[in-house]
Design an enzyme around this catalytic site. Structure first.
Site, PDB file in Angstrom:
ATOM      1  N   ALA A 205       0.734  -0.887  -0.346  1.00  0.00           N
ATOM      2  CA  ALA A 205       0.004  -0.179   0.153  1.00  0.00           C
ATOM      3  C   ALA A 205       1.253   0.808  -0.216  1.00  0.00           C
ATOM      4  O   ALA A 205       0.892   1.927   1.268  1.00  0.00           O
ATOM      5  CB  ALA A 205      -0.600  -0.031   1.453  1.00  0.00           C
ATOM      6  N   GLY A 209       4.318   7.406  -0.680  1.00  0.00           N
ATOM      7  CA  GLY A 209       5.420   6.829  -0.796  1.00  0.00           C
ATOM      8  C   GLY A 209       6.737   7.202  -0.139  1.00  0.00           C
ATOM      9  O   GLY A 209       7.927   7.149  -0.222  1.00  0.00           O
ATOM     10  N   CYS A 323      -1.427   3.001  11.416  1.00  0.00           N
ATOM     11  CA  CYS A 323      -1.716   4.111  12.164  1.00  0.00           C
ATOM     12  C   CYS A 323      -2.637   4.407  12.563  1.00  0.00           C
ATOM     13  O   CYS A 323      -3.557   5.274  13.218  1.00  0.00           O
ATOM     14  CB  CYS A 323      -1.450   5.487  11.224  1.00  0.00           C
TER      15      CYS A 323
END
Length: 384
Positions: A205, A209, A323
């Protein structure tokens, strides 16, 4: 005041999971991170040289005590209390724009939802989010009518945001590709994968970047990284980032990584920064997720986990990160991976806290580590 940001059922979930610490966690989630990190792009510049350059650009950079490629800036604020009422004409910003103003950005016209009709250029105004939270005070650069109609330009020059983080994307050093804004836990994730130039690595995923380009940097632009994302737009932006940073060993693949096994590749290492409820992202002006979303997302993540396991060679390494703060999306899914033939590995770089019931995994908490909420697990495939 911070409790209003969280649905009641989520507050209860946090209290069951974290006990007394739930309150301070929620309080911290509503604020931006105390230390705002960037990653030095060592392919192009050394940390010391970048620090000198940033100082020339008027910033106050500090060296990370943990990472040679880490630099951080101290957050300023809070500049006024939550219940502060400046009695000024009001501009209401959409959620996205309000979160930016809250951290020190200007308010641009496309972010304005409504404005008191009396506002004219030069007036001092208060900026609130759609639910009434005060995010900043500033000077109107347009009349109320212009703010609503305009499709570009600064509507309010923010003079007193709630908090202030540095604005970096306009800097010359940013344009030159000398750094990438990236959180500390996100940088730790790439380190834990321990990439080397012999590896074939898949980032499942990848966009925008941050972790991909960090892996490339650690590999000194050697080896091969396949970076997958299902969004064409995000991949296009990522392509620009790769160019800016001078990354040369990444191949972009536009696909849904749940279909990864169809490529027939057996990777040495896989990074799965899984789609998640993002409960750890800061600041949270308003959280809409509930425990139902946590359960549904944890189930959804297992499709990506299954694809990763099938596409990893025997003996290969999977680093799984999120996260978010929930148990089900983190330790719960690690236990699922262990049942599927993976073995939990010790992490070589450990600056967070042990997991809930699993000491080998690493958690970052807003109140303990002054970061976003984050989770990292490292596993090895021990059977086909």
């Amino acid at each position: 005041m911070y409790l209003e940001a969280f649905p009641e059922e989520l507050q209860e979930y946090y209290r069951k999971l974290f006990g007394e610490e739930a309150e301070i966690i929620m309080q911290k989630l509503r604020e931006p991170v105390e230390k705002y990190y960037i990653r030095v792009n060592t392919v192009k510049i050394s940390r010391d040289k970048l620090i000198d350059e940033l100082k020339r650009e008027g910033l106050k950079p500090k060296r990370s005590p943990y990472l040679d490629e880490g630099i951080y800036f101290d957050r300023e604020g809070p500049n006024f209390p939550d219940d502060y009422n400046p009695k000024l004409p009001t501009v209401v910003a959409n959620k996205y724009a309000a979160e930016s103003v809250y951290q020190g950005a200007m308010l641009y016209a496309p972010g304005v939802l409504k404005a008191d009709k009396s506002i004219k250029e030069g007036d001092e105004v208060q900026i609130r989010d759609p639910k009434g939270l005060l995010v900043g005070i500033g000077t109107a650069k347009m009349s109320a009518k212009e703010m609503i109609k305009a499709t570009r330009g600064i509507a309010v020059e923010v003079t007193l945001p709630k908090f202030k983080l540095p604005s970096l994307s306009e800097l010359k050093s940013f344009e030159k590709g000398y750094f990438y804004p990236q959180s500390l836990p996100s940088m730790v994730t790439a380190r834990i994968l321990e990439p080397n130039e012999e590896d074939l690595i898949i980032d499942m995923a990848a966009a925008p970047g941050g972790k991909t380009t960090h892996l490339a940097q650690l590999m000194q632009n050697r080896g091969e990284i396949i970076a997958i994302d299902k969004s064409k737009n995000r991949l296009k932006k990522m392509e620009e980032t790769l160019k800016r940073l001078g990354v040369k060993n990444v191949k972009l693949a536009h696909m849904d990584s749940r279909n990864l096994p169809e490529l027939g590749i057996k990777a040495d290492k896989i990074l799965l920064d899984a789609p998640c409820t993002a409960l750890g992202v800061r600041p949270k002006l308003w959280e809409s997720r509930t425990p139902k979303d946590i359960i549904a997302t944890a189930r959804y993540q297992r499709h990506f986990i299954n694809a990763a396991i099938k596409s990893l060679r025997k003996g290969g390494i999977l680093v799984y990160s999120t996260c978010t703060l929930s148990y089900e999306e983190n330790e719960g899914n690690v236990k699922y991976m262990i049942k599927k033939g993976l073995r939990l590995e010790k992490q070589s770089f450990f600056i967070g806290s042990p997991g809930i019931g699993l000491k080998e995994v690493q958690r970052f908490y807003p109140h303990k580590h002054l970061t976003q909420g984050f989770f990292i697990a490292k596993l090895r495939k021990v059977r086909e």
